[in-house]
Design an enzyme around this catalytic site. Structure first.
Site, PDB file in Angstrom:
ATOM      1  N   ASP A   1     -70.309  39.017  13.920  1.00  0.00           N
ATOM      2  CA  ASP A   1     -69.847  40.835  13.221  1.00  0.00           C
ATOM      3  C   ASP A   1     -71.432  40.917  12.843  1.00  0.00           C
ATOM      4  O   ASP A   1     -71.567  40.257  12.271  1.00  0.00           O
ATOM      5  CB  ASP A   1     -68.925  40.439  12.338  1.00  0.00           C
ATOM      6  CG  ASP A   1     -68.461  42.092  12.376  1.00  0.00           C
ATOM      7  OD1 ASP A   1     -69.052  43.356  12.681  1.00  0.00           O
ATOM      8  OD2 ASP A   1     -67.600  42.124  10.922  1.00  0.00           O
TER       9      ASP A   1
ATOM     10  N   ASP B   1     -72.648  47.389  16.066  1.00  0.00           N
ATOM     11  CA  ASP B   1     -71.976  45.958  15.892  1.00  0.00           C
ATOM     12  C   ASP B   1     -71.355  45.358  16.998  1.00  0.00           C
ATOM     13  O   ASP B   1     -70.226  45.742  17.984  1.00  0.00           O
ATOM     14  CB  ASP B   1     -70.640  46.747  15.165  1.00  0.00           C
ATOM     15  CG  ASP B   1     -69.703  46.124  14.958  1.00  0.00           C
ATOM     16  OD1 ASP B   1     -69.888  45.028  14.924  1.00  0.00           O
ATOM     17  OD2 ASP B   1     -68.109  46.714  13.802  1.00  0.00           O
TER      18      ASP B   1
END
Ligand SMILES: *[C@@H]1O[C@H](CO)[C@@H](O)[C@H](O)[C@H]1NC(C)=O
Ligand SMILES: *[C@@H]1O[C@H](CO)[C@@H](O)[C@H](O)[C@H]1NC(C)=O
Ligand SMILES: *[C@@H]1O[C@H](CO)[C@@H](O)[C@H](O)[C@H]1NC(C)=O
Ligand SMILES: *[C@@H]1O[C@H](CO)[C@@H](O)[C@H](O)[C@H]1NC(C)=O
Ligand SMILES: *[C@@H]1O[C@H](CO)[C@@H](O)[C@H](O)[C@H]1NC(C)=O
Ligand SMILES: *[C@@H]1O[C@H](CO)[C@@H](O)[C@H](O)[C@H]1NC(C)=O
Length: 420
Positions: free
Chosen positions: A111, A296
């Site tokens: 992440d 992301d």
């Protein structure tokens, strides 16, 4: 350093890197570590709805809630069950070992929009999360207690709690010492049942780290484990090669994995990996100019503002009834006739073709574009900096799938080039 100087440095860096691409290649194993990414092979194993993923992301960006508690992304999967959406091409993992000796292997979700490390505790796994692996501090010689309480609350009201602990954790050949992380002791059953990972590896900047914990990346650099404060992603999208998720290279970039030169763009704001994108166009129609975009890898799709989504869906021939659990279903036979989407980044065009932005789940095709909010309502919500959150783009795995992306947390730049 002044930002202008930084920019100059960045621009000269582009030239240097381009001229010495072959040289860089021979150098690339100089204190860097290549990690192979994994994807779930079993298409039906995780039934994960995009709706919930959006909730999570919204929580991360939401200025109203406590941002120090919500910058972590955790796969929270309660809610609508959707047999269609699974982890295939939607989540990317690495394996890591916790503690000393290296006997505690876990799977970590990657992440870039969070900056903490977290992992299930073995106690919690044993009691109520049995499909997973957990961390047992009693089995590690390098464990140092901390005990600070830790809590994350999601928009869905689900809460994860735990404590901070410190230990060595190992990624590939990198043994990262004194890493403080959250040992998760309670989590919703839905998360245990449907997620594929035992923890999360946040690769965000220290500015968004929870509880001021030193981030894994900071420790890796401070401990001299890599030479340069850089990491880069090659994300695999090949559906017939599902278990091969691609490569995360810590400490450098691999010129054999991209075409031409990397285009460097300075971060527009040092929090998320966020840049200003010059322009986005679909089939010649402008979707935005000087748009803010966050990179992301922990988000599956490309999240776009409502205004842009409306135009994209029009161009894709999608109707409201094609929307199911946050995913827009599209007729696979139409894919070849759809327009390209062009991102102008650092004065250079980066093109996503329909086969890049349409996900194909063995014959069911899904649009790779979605929005944070329910676009049928007119909502405007701004954060502390006066940014309209509905105007933010999030470049998730659909974007990563087409481009090689480098993250430089020394110079605070993103580098991007078409994948080979
Ligand atoms: C895939 O996962 C589902 C749900 O967990 C399980 O029932 C099925 O047996 C798995 N298939 C394979 C081939 O492992
Ligand atoms: C943790 O490790 C200790 C020492 O090996 C063991 O006694 C204990 O049962 C383990 N706890 C769990 C929850 O597995
Ligand atoms: C880790 O922490 C211990 C105790 O706080 C300290 O003695 C040691 O120098 C630290 N090691 C590194 C690599 O930072
Ligand atoms: C626990 O970790 C936090 C974050 O790294 C640190 O600020 C705090 O001092 C630590 N507390 C103890 C008791 O080690
Ligand atoms: C996808 O993976 C399969 C199996 O590894 C391989 O045979 C095929 O060439 C790959 N396709 C592309 C476009 O790379
Ligand atoms: C989608 O996948 C199916 C089966 O895997 C394949 O036959 C079809 O050609 C694919 N369609 C597109 C548009 O990629």
């Amino acid at each position: 350093m002044q930002s202008l100087q930084k920019l100059r440095l960045a621009l000269s860096l582009v030239l240097i890197l381009c001229l010495t691409k072959s040289m860089a290649e021979s150098n690339r194993w100089r204190k860097s570590v290549q990690l192979n990414l994994h994807r779930e092979k079993n298409h039906t194993k995780i039934l994960r709805s995009f709706e919930n993923q959006k909730l999570r992301l919204k929580e991360k960006l939401d200025p109203v809630t406590d941002t120090t508690l919500t910058s972590l992304s955790v796969s929270e999967t309660s809610g609508t069950k959707d047999n269609l959406i699974n982890s295939h091409n939607t989540e990317y993992y690495v394996t890591a070992d916790f503690g000393t000796p290296k006997t505690q292997k876990v799977t970590l979700l990657l992440d870039t929009a969070s900056a903490n490390l977290l992992v299930y505790s073995s106690k919690f796994v044993k009691a109520s999360c049995s499909l997973h692996n957990g961390y047992n501090s009693s089995e590690s010689l390098t464990y140092q207690g901390n005990g600070t309480a830790f809590q994350i609350q999601f928009a869905s009201q689900d809460v994860l709690t735990g404590i901070l602990s410190t230990d060595t954790f190992t990624l590939g050949d990198l043994a990262v010492k004194n890493q403080t992380f959250a040992e998760i002791n309670t989590a919703p059953q839905s998360l245990c049942k449907r997620s594929n990972f035992d923890g999360i590896l946040g690769l965000g900047l220290p500015e968004i780290a929870l509880d001021g914990v030193t981030t894994p990346l900071e420790n890796i650099v401070d401990q001299g484990l890599i030479d340069e404060p850089i990491f880069s992603f090659f994300v695999n999208r090949n559906a017939s090669d599902a278990s091969n998720g691609g490569v995360l290279l810590l400490g450098g970039s691999d010129p054999t994995l991209y075409r031409g030169c990397l285009t460097y763009v300075p971060l527009s704001k040092v929090a998320f990996w966020q840049i200003t994108v010059g322009q986005v166009k679909i089939g010649g129609k402008k979707l935005c100019s000087n748009c803010q975009a966050i990179f992301d890898v922990g988000t599956s799709l490309i999240i776009v503002p409502c205004k842009a989504l409306k135009i994209i869906n029009q161009k894709l021939g999608l109707k409201k009834t094609d929307l199911k659990n946050g995913a827009h279903i599209i007729d696979c036979s139409k894919v070849s006739s759809l327009p390209n989407i062009v991102f102008n980044i650092g004065w250079k065009d980066f093109t996503l073709t329909p086969s890049d932005y349409i996900l194909n789940y063995t014959g069911t095709c899904v649009s790779g574009f979605s929005s944070l909010s329910d676009c049928s309502a007119d909502q405007t919500k701004t954060n502390d900096d006066g940014e309209d959150l509905n105007e933010i783009w999030v470049f998730g795995d659909v974007f990563f799938g087409a481009f090689y992306i480098l993250f430089d947390f020394g110079l605070k730049l993103i580098g991007i080039a078409p994948k080979v």
